[in-house]
Write an enzyme that holds these catalytic residues in place. Structure first.
Site, mmCIF file in Angstrom:
data_model
loop_
_atom_site.group_PDB
_atom_site.id
_atom_site.type_symbol
_atom_site.label_atom_id
_atom_site.label_comp_id
_atom_site.label_asym_id
_atom_site.label_seq_id
_atom_site.Cartn_x
_atom_site.Cartn_y
_atom_site.Cartn_z
ATOM 1 N N HIS A 274 -20.456 71.085 26.081
ATOM 2 C CA HIS A 274 -20.394 72.098 27.140
ATOM 3 C C HIS A 274 -21.755 72.377 27.766
ATOM 4 C CE1 HIS A 274 -16.181 73.551 26.505
ATOM 5 N NE2 HIS A 274 -16.373 72.829 25.425
ATOM 6 N N ASP B 63 -28.165 75.127 33.187
ATOM 7 C CA ASP B 63 -26.830 75.532 32.741
ATOM 8 C C ASP B 63 -25.918 74.317 32.785
ATOM 9 O OD1 ASP B 63 -24.819 77.320 31.985
ATOM 10 O OD2 ASP B 63 -25.376 78.788 33.526
HETATM 11 C C1 GDG Z 1 -21.233 77.499 28.108
HETATM 12 C C2 GDG Z 1 -22.270 76.743 28.940
HETATM 13 C C3 GDG Z 1 -20.482 76.187 30.593
HETATM 14 C C4 GDG Z 1 -19.364 87.002 30.492
HETATM 15 N N1 GDG Z 1 -19.511 88.305 30.268
HETATM 16 C C5 GDG Z 1 -18.270 88.792 30.061
HETATM 17 C C6 GDG Z 1 -17.348 87.755 30.191
HETATM 18 N N2 GDG Z 1 -18.056 86.658 30.440
HETATM 19 C C7 GDG Z 1 -17.440 85.338 30.644
HETATM 20 C C8 GDG Z 1 -17.582 84.868 32.056
HETATM 21 C C9 GDG Z 1 -17.429 83.361 31.876
HETATM 22 C C10 GDG Z 1 -18.031 83.127 30.491
HETATM 23 O O1 GDG Z 1 -18.082 84.384 29.843
HETATM 24 C C11 GDG Z 1 -19.448 82.591 30.581
HETATM 25 O O2 GDG Z 1 -19.377 81.243 30.896
HETATM 26 P P1 GDG Z 1 -20.606 80.481 31.554
HETATM 27 O O3 GDG Z 1 -20.129 79.157 31.970
HETATM 28 O O4 GDG Z 1 -21.131 81.289 32.682
HETATM 29 O O5 GDG Z 1 -21.744 80.409 30.455
HETATM 30 P P2 GDG Z 1 -21.879 80.144 28.834
HETATM 31 O O6 GDG Z 1 -21.360 81.285 28.054
HETATM 32 O O7 GDG Z 1 -23.324 79.853 28.621
HETATM 33 O O8 GDG Z 1 -20.970 78.843 28.531
HETATM 34 C C12 GDG Z 1 -21.889 76.771 30.410
HETATM 35 C C13 GDG Z 1 -19.497 76.845 29.636
HETATM 36 O O9 GDG Z 1 -19.962 76.802 28.293
HETATM 37 C C14 GDG Z 1 -18.125 76.134 29.686
HETATM 38 O O10 GDG Z 1 -18.231 74.784 29.405
HETATM 39 O O11 GDG Z 1 -20.073 76.435 31.929
HETATM 40 O O12 GDG Z 1 -22.813 76.007 31.175
HETATM 41 O O13 GDG Z 1 -23.570 77.298 28.764
HETATM 42 O O14 GDG Z 1 -16.082 82.982 31.817
HETATM 43 O O15 GDG Z 1 -16.589 85.468 32.838
HETATM 44 N N3 GDG Z 1 -16.020 87.907 30.083
HETATM 45 C C15 GDG Z 1 -15.558 89.168 29.816
HETATM 46 N N4 GDG Z 1 -16.400 90.221 29.659
HETATM 47 C C16 GDG Z 1 -17.747 90.091 29.782
HETATM 48 O O16 GDG Z 1 -18.491 91.068 29.656
HETATM 49 N N5 GDG Z 1 -14.235 89.363 29.692
#
Ligand code: GDG
Length: 479
Positions: free
Chosen positions: A172, A381
């Site tokens: 990821h 990212d």
């Molecule tokens: C890894 C990789 C890759 C965040 N705060 C809250 C919340 N979130 C959710 C967001 C989003 C998820 O968490 C974060 O996903 P990201 O992709 O932005 O980042 P990582 O956590 O670093 O994820 C990344 C991912 O894996 C998938 O392969 O895209 O590059 O680093 O869905 O909405 N959700 C809720 N409350 C929050 O306070 N419900």
């Protein structure tokens, strides 16, 4: 809400097994003091739930508490197989090797990776435990899909015991350039670990290329395009599968009357400004939070943006709080936000609203709807799902996405206002451009972004990967 864990005596077996560091459930405390499990929010769970249900799938993962052994249980129709971790393993395998060695190393060393031999030993031990349990759960000829950087040795460990399995792996986070990867004292072991899979998936073609180059250089296995010829005649494929979100689900949530009303309420609570800027991230040093606060803060303090007109809301979800780098980052951001608000704010109207907290996904959708400019500026990212969620929620085709070139998502979301987060002046210029662009230009960009995110949703991601793995699970899913 789901059923309580039901202990089973024999280890259940399954034709489709997902292996991930965490189980897709969180333990919650009920009012009467008892506990139950709730499906964790997240794209991976949403994407895999239908495949898991149709194929009687099992999920192998840690349940999130140290020093606790749990029996297998069923939640929301999915067989869950808990892996126990001692508190020392949480420190060494999880907080240590996974999050203080691999995480910074794979994110272009934006923080200094620490190399400790005892962390590595713990990583090996825990990966072996995941592999051993998976080997007992997977039926003859089953499809096993291993997820992410915490479990890179599992494919090889599993193949050693169960050559009958079809094994897929998906990373990821970014797979780093060869020069950086070479720093890792255990570089060959991890490459060999991954090569236990039949298919190794990356977010971007660049990650797959870095991996293929390393396999050639370090292990001298011949490669042809995306294929690696292994000793013994097996082939391994390395290919990109950019992950996505449940786009329609997110759009439906954004359109729900309660979300629309809440979005309006948020704007009112912020003092009905003309422009709302929004950032939503796990509090992580890869996400570029200080740079973004700096850019917005300067625009206000140099008078380019009138704080009567614009506010910035930053949600920073607590994350990995026991790891040193994360503690320091939290203090740094607190100071930076405090300084800007102290310098440029007025009573009751801070230009930057900083929320170190996590919210239900309904609230996230309302925030996305309330934001005129979404600011996603990671230094590195793998993908960044927040950018895609924002786009999915803009059912009004309004809103502007400012996106770092160094997020995997930038390769697909070309019509975003792209920025180099290291270039504060450049970022300031793009923030202004996104704020002041003509409605026509903004709608044109947003329409194209929406088309991209609707055509390439999480379902398509899982289907493409499982099809390429030759999994009957994907066929069953389509039917
Ligand atoms: C890894 C990789 C890759 C965040 N705060 C809250 C919340 N979130 C959710 C967001 C989003 C998820 O968490 C974060 O996903 P990201 O992709 O932005 O980042 P990582 O956590 O670093 O994820 C990344 C991912 O894996 C998938 O392969 O895209 O590059 O680093 O869905 O909405 N959700 C809720 N409350 C929050 O306070 N419900």
């Amino acid at each position: 809400m789901s059923s309580s864990p039901a202990a089973t005596s024999a280890v259940p077996t399954a034709p489709f097994v997902v292996v991930a560091n965490r189980l897709p459930v969180d333990r919650i405390q009920l009012e009467d003091g008892s506990t139950d499990w709730r499906t964790s929010p997240g794209g991976l769970v949403t994407a895999l739930q239908p495949v898991m249900r149709k194929n009687h799938g099992a999920w192998v993962g840690w349940h999130g508490a140290a020093d606790e052994e749990l029996e297998p249980f069923v939640d929301a129709g999915i067989q869950l197989m808990p892996v126990a971790l001692s508190s020392q393993e949480v420190e060494e395998y999880y907080e240590g090797f996974s999050n203080a060695t691999l995480w910074p190393l794979y994110h272009d060393v934006v923080a200094h990776p620490e190399f400790h031999r005892e962390w590595w030993d713990s990583y090996v031990t825990v990966n072996q435990r995941f592999a051993d349990l998976t080997a007992t759960v997977a039926e003859q000829g089953a499809v096993v899909w291993v997820q992410d950087y915490q479990l890179q040795l599992v494919p090889q460990m599993l193949r050693a015991q169960r050559p009958d399995l079809k094994i897929g792996f998906f990373l990821h986070i970014p797979f780093p350039p060869t020069e950086l990867y070479q720093q890792l004292p255990w570089r060959n072991q991890i490459l060999e670990g991954l090569l236990g899979a039949d298919l190794v998936g990356f977010q971007l073609p660049g990650g797959a290329q870095n991996f293929l180059r390393l396999v050639r250089q370090r292990l001298q296995y011949p490669t042809h395009r995306e294929r690696i010829s292994m000793p013994g005649g097996r082939t391994v494929t390395a290919r990109a599968y950019p992950i996505s979100i449940d786009t329609q689900g997110m759009a439906d949530l954004a359109n729900a009357p309660a979300t629309v009303a809440r979005a309006e309420e948020i704007r009112r609570d912020l003092g009905d400004p003309k422009y709302v800027f929004l950032g939503v991230d796990r509090l992580d040093y890869t996400k570029g939070l200080p740079e973004r606060v700096q850019a917005f803060g300067e625009l206000v303090s140099d008078g380019t943006i009138d704080p009567e007109e614009a506010v910035f809301v930053q949600v920073a979800t607590p994350s990995r709080e026991r790891v040193d780098h994360y503690r320091r980052l939290r203090d740094d951001i607190d100071r930076l936000v405090g300084r800007f608000n102290g310098d440029i704010g007025r009573i009751g109207r801070p230009p930057i609203t900083y929320l170190h907290s996590s919210y239900p996904k309904e609230e996230m959708a309302a925030l996305y709807r309330a934001a005129d400019v979404m600011v996603v500026t990671p230094l590195r990212d793998g993908m960044n799902l927040v950018a895609k969620e924002y786009v999915a929620c803009r059912t009004d085709e309004d809103g502007a996405l400012v996106l770092s070139e160094f997020a995997g998502a930038a390769k697909e979301l070309r019509q975003a206002y792209l920025v180099n987060p290291y270039d504060i002046d450049g970022m300031k210029a793009q923030l202004l451009q996104a704020m002041n662009d003509s409605p026509r230009s903004k709608i044109r960009r947003m329409r194209m972004l929406r088309r991209q995110v609707f055509e390439n949703d999480i379902d398509r991601w899982a289907t493409l990967f499982l099809n390429d793995l030759g999994s009957p699970a994907s066929a069953a899913r389509a039917g």
